[in-house]
Design a protein around this motif. Structure first.
Motif, PDB file in Angstrom:
ATOM      1  N   ASP A  10       1.457 -13.451  -2.310  1.00 10.18           N
ATOM      2  CA  ASP A  10       0.958 -12.967  -1.021  1.00 10.18           C
ATOM      3  C   ASP A  10       1.901 -11.933  -0.417  1.00 10.18           C
ATOM      4  OD1 ASP A  10      -1.334 -14.452  -1.267  1.00 10.18           O
ATOM      5  OD2 ASP A  10      -0.688 -16.057   0.076  1.00 10.18           O
ATOM      6  N   GLN A  11       3.218 -12.139  -0.603  1.00 14.63           N
ATOM      7  CA  GLN A  11       4.171 -11.148  -0.093  1.00 14.63           C
ATOM      8  C   GLN A  11       4.079  -9.842  -0.872  1.00 14.63           C
ATOM      9  OE1 GLN A  11       8.195 -12.323   0.748  1.00 14.63           O
ATOM     10  NE2 GLN A  11       7.562 -14.386   1.309  1.00 14.63           N
ATOM     11  N   VAL A  12       3.896  -9.947  -2.192  1.00 19.71           N
ATOM     12  CA  VAL A  12       3.747  -8.720  -3.010  1.00 19.71           C
ATOM     13  C   VAL A  12       2.469  -7.987  -2.601  1.00 19.71           C
ATOM     14  CG1 VAL A  12       3.484  -7.777  -5.347  1.00 19.71           C
ATOM     15  CG2 VAL A  12       5.109  -9.638  -4.939  1.00 19.71           C
ATOM     16  N   VAL A  13       1.382  -8.739  -2.394  1.00 23.27           N
ATOM     17  CA  VAL A  13       0.108  -8.137  -1.959  1.00 23.27           C
ATOM     18  C   VAL A  13       0.318  -7.363  -0.659  1.00 23.27           C
ATOM     19  CG1 VAL A  13      -2.169  -8.679  -0.963  1.00 23.27           C
ATOM     20  CG2 VAL A  13      -1.471  -9.746  -3.111  1.00 23.27           C
ATOM     21  N   GLU A  14       1.009  -8.012   0.277  1.00 22.19           N
ATOM     22  CA  GLU A  14       1.223  -7.411   1.592  1.00 22.19           C
ATOM     23  C   GLU A  14       2.094  -6.153   1.490  1.00 22.19           C
ATOM     24  OE1 GLU A  14       3.606  -8.796   5.488  1.00 22.19           O
ATOM     25  OE2 GLU A  14       2.229 -10.309   4.673  1.00 22.19           O
ATOM     26  N   ARG A  15       3.219  -6.253   0.777  1.00 27.01           N
ATOM     27  CA  ARG A  15       4.144  -5.112   0.700  1.00 27.01           C
ATOM     28  C   ARG A  15       3.607  -3.983  -0.155  1.00 27.01           C
ATOM     29  NH1 ARG A  15       9.928  -8.327   0.584  1.00 27.01           N
ATOM     30  NH2 ARG A  15       9.311  -9.752   2.251  1.00 27.01           N
ATOM     31  N   GLY A  16       2.846  -4.334  -1.187  1.00 25.21           N
ATOM     32  CA  GLY A  16       2.307  -3.300  -2.069  1.00 25.21           C
ATOM     33  C   GLY A  16       0.925  -2.842  -1.634  1.00 25.21           C
ATOM     34  N   GLU A  17       0.396  -3.484  -0.583  1.00 29.43           N
ATOM     35  CA  GLU A  17      -0.957  -3.199  -0.089  1.00 29.43           C
ATOM     36  C   GLU A  17      -1.985  -3.244  -1.209  1.00 29.43           C
ATOM     37  OE1 GLU A  17      -0.918   0.328   2.396  1.00 29.43           O
ATOM     38  OE2 GLU A  17       0.874  -0.359   3.465  1.00 29.43           O
ATOM     39  N   TYR A  18      -1.892  -4.299  -2.034  1.00 29.03           N
ATOM     40  CA  TYR A  18      -2.855  -4.486  -3.129  1.00 29.03           C
ATOM     41  C   TYR A  18      -4.145  -5.060  -2.578  1.00 29.03           C
ATOM     42  CZ  TYR A  18       1.171  -3.839  -6.142  1.00 29.03           C
ATOM     43  OH  TYR A  18       2.274  -3.321  -6.754  1.00 29.03           O
ATOM     44  N   PRO A  19      -5.282  -4.725  -3.197  1.00 27.06           N
ATOM     45  CA  PRO A  19      -6.549  -5.283  -2.720  1.00 27.06           C
ATOM     46  C   PRO A  19      -6.688  -6.775  -3.033  1.00 27.06           C
ATOM     47  CG  PRO A  19      -6.911  -3.896  -4.654  1.00 27.06           C
ATOM     48  CD  PRO A  19      -5.466  -3.753  -4.287  1.00 27.06           C
ATOM     49  N   ASN A  20      -5.947  -7.275  -4.033  1.00 28.09           N
ATOM     50  CA  ASN A  20      -6.103  -8.680  -4.415  1.00 28.09           C
ATOM     51  C   ASN A  20      -4.864  -9.196  -5.160  1.00 28.09           C
ATOM     52  OD1 ASN A  20      -6.306  -7.691  -7.118  1.00 28.09           O
ATOM     53  ND2 ASN A  20      -8.458  -7.236  -6.741  1.00 28.09           N
ATOM     54  N   ARG A  21      -4.820 -10.513  -5.340  1.00 27.45           N
ATOM     55  CA  ARG A  21      -3.694 -11.140  -6.025  1.00 27.45           C
ATOM     56  C   ARG A  21      -3.564 -10.744  -7.492  1.00 27.45           C
ATOM     57  NH1 ARG A  21      -3.678 -17.319  -4.036  1.00 27.45           N
ATOM     58  NH2 ARG A  21      -2.601 -17.072  -2.060  1.00 27.45           N
ATOM     59  N   PRO A  22      -4.681 -10.648  -8.259  1.00 29.45           N
ATOM     60  CA  PRO A  22      -4.523 -10.283  -9.671  1.00 29.45           C
ATOM     61  C   PRO A  22      -3.769  -8.954  -9.876  1.00 29.45           C
ATOM     62  CG  PRO A  22      -6.707 -11.163  -9.323  1.00 29.45           C
ATOM     63  CD  PRO A  22      -6.073 -11.045  -7.960  1.00 29.45           C
ATOM     64  N   GLU A  23      -3.998  -7.975  -9.025  1.00 30.76           N
ATOM     65  CA  GLU A  23      -3.275  -6.702  -9.157  1.00 30.76           C
ATOM     66  C   GLU A  23      -1.801  -6.886  -8.860  1.00 30.76           C
ATOM     67  OE1 GLU A  23      -4.539  -2.938  -7.763  1.00 30.76           O
ATOM     68  OE2 GLU A  23      -6.664  -3.422  -8.002  1.00 30.76           O
ATOM     69  N   ALA A  24      -1.514  -7.677  -7.838  1.00 30.63           N
ATOM     70  CA  ALA A  24      -0.115  -7.955  -7.492  1.00 30.63           C
ATOM     71  C   ALA A  24       0.554  -8.741  -8.616  1.00 30.63           C
ATOM     72  CB  ALA A  24      -0.056  -8.751  -6.185  1.00 30.63           C
ATOM     73  N   GLU A  25      -0.186  -9.642  -9.233  1.00 32.63           N
ATOM     74  CA  GLU A  25       0.362 -10.443 -10.331  1.00 32.63           C
ATOM     75  C   GLU A  25       0.685  -9.564 -11.535  1.00 32.63           C
ATOM     76  OE1 GLU A  25      -0.807 -13.948 -13.480  1.00 32.63           O
ATOM     77  OE2 GLU A  25      -2.040 -13.737 -11.679  1.00 32.63           O
ATOM     78  N   ARG A  26      -0.212  -8.634 -11.834  1.00 32.67           N
ATOM     79  CA  ARG A  26       0.000  -7.734 -12.977  1.00 32.67           C
ATOM     80  C   ARG A  26       1.275  -6.913 -12.770  1.00 32.67           C
ATOM     81  NH1 ARG A  26      -4.266  -3.002 -14.340  1.00 32.67           N
ATOM     82  NH2 ARG A  26      -3.574  -2.481 -12.252  1.00 32.67           N
ATOM     83  N   SER A  95       8.980  -1.380  -5.949  1.00 36.02           N
ATOM     84  CA  SER A  95       9.553  -1.705  -4.637  1.00 36.02           C
ATOM     85  C   SER A  95       8.914  -2.950  -4.036  1.00 36.02           C
ATOM     86  CB  SER A  95       9.384  -0.536  -3.673  1.00 36.02           C
ATOM     87  OG  SER A  95      10.134   0.558  -4.157  1.00 36.02           O
ATOM     88  N   ALA A  96       7.597  -3.075  -4.158  1.00 34.32           N
ATOM     89  CA  ALA A  96       6.906  -4.246  -3.605  1.00 34.32           C
ATOM     90  C   ALA A  96       7.424  -5.521  -4.260  1.00 34.32           C
ATOM     91  CB  ALA A  96       5.395  -4.123  -3.800  1.00 34.32           C
ATOM     92  N   VAL A  97       7.491  -5.515  -5.591  1.00 37.47           N
ATOM     93  CA  VAL A  97       7.907  -6.722  -6.318  1.00 37.47           C
ATOM     94  C   VAL A  97       9.394  -7.009  -6.102  1.00 37.47           C
ATOM     95  CG1 VAL A  97       8.136  -7.793  -8.599  1.00 37.47           C
ATOM     96  CG2 VAL A  97       6.088  -6.444  -8.052  1.00 37.47           C
ATOM     97  N   LEU A  98      10.237  -5.988  -6.254  1.00 37.56           N
ATOM     98  CA  LEU A  98      11.676  -6.235  -6.168  1.00 37.56           C
ATOM     99  C   LEU A  98      12.137  -6.612  -4.763  1.00 37.56           C
ATOM    100  CD1 LEU A  98      13.304  -3.638  -8.609  1.00 37.56           C
ATOM    101  CD2 LEU A  98      12.670  -6.031  -9.016  1.00 37.56           C
ATOM    102  N   SER A  99      11.436  -6.145  -3.728  1.00 43.25           N
ATOM    103  CA  SER A  99      11.833  -6.550  -2.374  1.00 43.25           C
ATOM    104  C   SER A  99      11.551  -8.040  -2.167  1.00 43.25           C
ATOM    105  CB  SER A  99      11.152  -5.692  -1.301  1.00 43.25           C
ATOM    106  OG  SER A  99       9.767  -5.940  -1.265  1.00 43.25           O
ATOM    107  N   PHE A 125      15.341  -2.425  -4.688  1.00 46.07           N
ATOM    108  CA  PHE A 125      15.235  -3.772  -4.116  1.00 46.07           C
ATOM    109  C   PHE A 125      15.099  -3.722  -2.598  1.00 46.07           C
ATOM    110  CE2 PHE A 125      17.116  -5.050  -8.178  1.00 46.07           C
ATOM    111  CZ  PHE A 125      16.511  -6.273  -8.428  1.00 46.07           C
ATOM    112  N   GLY A 126      15.260  -2.524  -2.033  1.00 44.41           N
ATOM    113  CA  GLY A 126      15.199  -2.405  -0.585  1.00 44.41           C
ATOM    114  C   GLY A 126      16.458  -2.948   0.067  1.00 44.41           C
TER     115      GLY A 126
END
Length: 131
Positions: A10-26, A95-99, A125-126
């Motif tokens: 959920d944090q990766v989704v938010e920081r990366g502004e992904y439309p859904n969890r599967p994209e953030a997971e990938r 950046s989304a993932v490493l932060s 890592f921010g």
């Protein structure tokens, strides 16, 4: 204490502004697999212990790079592994993932991790380090 899978994504989704969890997971899987190849020893196992189990396994079974990855090459390698990615979108993914990884790691472990990595990774890592 490891971070829960949902909380991490959920944090990766938010920081990366992904439309859904599967994209953030990938994105998370690719970035962590590449990061795992750069870390050794206790820092890698300690970081793994603070990540959700699935991602800990990814970190501990890394994609080995043919050459040491500078921050620029790390972003390029991420782009190569994510279908349809460009260097710009990969920069965003990294950046989304490493932060989120930095938050999970905490300050002390993060400091030791950055000592293992080439200069410039602090920005990915921010966590800009005073030079």
């Amino acid at each position: 204490m490891s971070m829960r899978w949902e909380a991490f994504l959920d944090q990766v989704v938010e920081r990366g502004e992904y439309p859904n969890r599967p994209e953030a997971e990938r994105a998370s899987r690719v970035v962590l697999a590449l990061l795992g190849a750069l870390l050794v020893g206790e820092e890698r196992s300690q970081l793994a212990s603070r990540l959700p189990e699935t991602f800990a396994i990814v970190l501990l079974n890394p994609l080995h790079a043919a050459e040491p990855l500078t921050p620029e090459r790390f972003v390029r390698a991420t782009a190569a592994w994510i279908e349809g990615a460009t260097e710009q979108t990969a920069q965003w993914d990294v950046s989304a993932v490493l932060s989120v990884v930095a938050d999970a790691a905490g300050g002390e472990l993060m400091r030791r991790i950055l000592l293992q990595l080439p200069p410039g990774f602090d920005l990915l890592f921010g966590h800009p380090q005073p030079s």
